[in-house]
Each structure stands twice: as C-alpha cells, then as structure tokens.
Design a protein around this motif. Structure first.
Motif, PDB file in Angstrom:
ATOM      1  N   TRP A  88      36.423  43.446  44.888  1.00 45.84           N
ATOM      2  CA  TRP A  88      35.410  42.467  45.309  1.00 45.84           C
ATOM      3  C   TRP A  88      35.808  41.063  44.865  1.00 45.84           C
ATOM      4  CZ3 TRP A  88      31.443  42.740  48.613  1.00 45.84           C
ATOM      5  CH2 TRP A  88      30.937  44.000  48.951  1.00 45.84           C
ATOM      6  N   GLN A  89      36.295  40.992  43.631  1.00 41.80           N
ATOM      7  CA  GLN A  89      36.697  39.697  43.075  1.00 41.80           C
ATOM      8  C   GLN A  89      37.763  39.057  43.971  1.00 41.80           C
ATOM      9  OE1 GLN A  89      37.928  40.446  39.103  1.00 41.80           O
ATOM     10  NE2 GLN A  89      37.051  38.550  38.341  1.00 41.80           N
ATOM     11  N   GLN A  90      38.769  39.861  44.316  1.00 36.56           N
ATOM     12  CA  GLN A  90      39.855  39.337  45.151  1.00 36.56           C
ATOM     13  C   GLN A  90      39.337  38.954  46.540  1.00 36.56           C
ATOM     14  OE1 GLN A  90      43.487  41.663  45.081  1.00 36.56           O
ATOM     15  NE2 GLN A  90      44.081  40.808  47.078  1.00 36.56           N
ATOM     16  N   GLN A 132      37.375  35.707  46.364  1.00 33.24           N
ATOM     17  CA  GLN A 132      38.285  34.562  46.182  1.00 33.24           C
ATOM     18  C   GLN A 132      38.985  34.208  47.492  1.00 33.24           C
ATOM     19  OE1 GLN A 132      40.791  35.690  42.924  1.00 33.24           O
ATOM     20  NE2 GLN A 132      39.298  35.046  41.390  1.00 33.24           N
ATOM     21  N   SER A 182      29.774  33.020  42.738  1.00 33.91           N
ATOM     22  CA  SER A 182      30.643  32.815  43.904  1.00 33.91           C
ATOM     23  C   SER A 182      29.972  33.355  45.161  1.00 33.91           C
ATOM     24  CB  SER A 182      31.981  33.534  43.714  1.00 33.91           C
ATOM     25  OG  SER A 182      32.586  33.127  42.533  1.00 33.91           O
ATOM     26  N   LEU A 242      30.997  36.325  39.460  1.00 33.56           N
ATOM     27  CA  LEU A 242      31.046  36.923  40.807  1.00 33.56           C
ATOM     28  C   LEU A 242      29.765  36.631  41.578  1.00 33.56           C
ATOM     29  CD1 LEU A 242      32.694  40.465  40.747  1.00 33.56           C
ATOM     30  CD2 LEU A 242      33.343  38.458  42.027  1.00 33.56           C
TER      31      LEU A 242
END
Lengths: 85, 155
Positions: B137-139, B142, B108, B105
C-alpha cells in the motif's frame, strides 16, 4: 455460526481487501488498484457501490481461503517492521 | 496519544479525535461532519459526551421493563475515548483507530483525490493488513502521489 473478531482476522488478509472492491471508481483509485495488483496483491473484482459493512465482514471472514493465515500486527509482523526501519 | 477517525454510515469522513490517556485533547470536524454532528460535538466541552444506556428492571408483577437513560461522560475523563466510540456506534457512525506507525499513510491517503468509499475501504484494509500488504500500500500510494503531481503539473 458467529466467530470472534480474532478468529475472523486469522482467516486471511484477503477478507479485509473486500472493503476495496470499490477501488477504481475514480481515476486515482484505478491507479492505486493497478499498482497494488502489479505488486502481486490480489484484489476483489471492481464493484461500484457501498463496501461490505464491517460487521458483516467479520462474519463472512471464516469462509475465506486460508492463503495467508498470519495474524495482522502479530509479534512476527512487528519484528519484520522493526527490521525494515 | 490515540488518534481516532470518525466516518458516517456512507463512509464520508466526519472528523478526527486525539486522545491522551483516554481524555479528549483535540477534535477536528470536516465540513460534512459539521453539518451532521458538529453542533453536538461542540457541546461536549460543556455538557460531556451524551450516551444512551438501557437498564432492565424486573417488575413486581413479573416480566421485565427497560428504562432508557442518558448519561454524560466528561471529555477530560480517562473514559472519553471509549465514550466517543460508543457514541459513534449509537449514532450509526464508524470509527477507525490510527496507530502512530500508520499515520503517514493515512495522511497521504487523505490527500489523494479518492471517493469516500475508496478512501475508507483502503484505510480499513491498511489498518488490518499484514506487514507485507502495508508495504505494498505504501508503495502504491507513493507511486500514485507522484503520478498525480506529474499530471497536475502538466495541466
């Protein structure tokens, strides 16, 4: 009254999101904010400038609404994480 | 392996440190870090990490006086990680530890075209977030990465 780090963190994750009040000062930041809000994450209103310093954040944390009292990185979290892998 | 990020008081990223069993294995300094503290970090290999220590001493005639001492911690010592955190605080810098599970994360986030404040604040939030928030947050990251790629391809 000064509370311990553990107590502060226990009083809601919303507090940690104070650090992202500046999210939206760039176009990419605005996209991130939009996506988080679309997922139901309540972010603080956009405010340009320096985020709340960490030390102050730990102290103000105790005044937050107790909407989500689960301790970050608790065994429950780790269990959830393991299950999602 | 412990991975620690170093930020300035204004939340500009200054560098990253990698520790193994407490000892400093590797450090990476950003251009901003190079101008602020690169020279000092470069000296750690030969002189160790310089820390200021205060020692209080009781005087014979009463009262207390403080001596300020300088100590050096070897980067090969198991105490190096803690010494770097103390050094950072003494220079009004901030450090954030990255747990291995959050490393992708951070990587990214580091690639996104964000302001220093946004990047620091976002990672601070992720670092302290619950699992549900980490997933959000991850979504979000992305999605933004996909949109950014699409936008840059369109230009």
């Amino acid at each position: 009254m000064i509370h311990t780090d553990y107590e502060s963190r226990n009083h809601g994750l919303e507090v940690d999101l104070r650090m992202v009040s500046c999210l939206g000062s760039t176009p990419v930041g605005a996209l991130l904010r939009e996506s988080l809000e679309a997922q139901g994450i309540k972010l603080p209103a956009f405010k340009e400038g320096v985020a709340v310093p960490v030390e102050r954040l730990e102290v103000v944390a105790v005044n937050e609404p107790e909407s989500d009292l689960r301790r970050p990185n608790s065994p429950f979290d780790l269990l959830l994480e393991a299950a999602s892998l | 392996m412990t991975h620690v990020l170093l930020f300035s008081e204004k939340h500009q990223q200054l560098g990253e440190f990698f520790f193994y069993e407490g000892a400093l294995e590797r450090s990476v300094v950003t251009p901003c870090g190079e101008s602020l503290c690169g020279e000092e970090i470069g000296l750690w290999r030969v002189a160790g990490i310089a820390l200021q220590k205060r020692s209080d001493r009781t005087l014979d005639q009463g009262g207390v006086t403080s001596d300020h001492l300088s100590t050096h911690v070897s980067i090969r010592s198991a105490d190096a990680a803690e010494a770097v955190r103390i050094w950072a605080r003494q220079h009004s810098y901030e450090t954030i530890d990255i747990p291995p599970r959050l490393l992708p994360l951070w990587e990214s986030l580091a690639h996104l075209d964000l302001a220093d404040e946004e990047r620091y604040g976002s990672f601070f939030a992720i670092r302290h977030a619950s699992h549900r928030h980490v997933l959000a947050w991850q979504q979000a990251i992305q999605e933004v990465m996909k949109k950014s790629t699409y936008l840059s391809a369109a230009v």
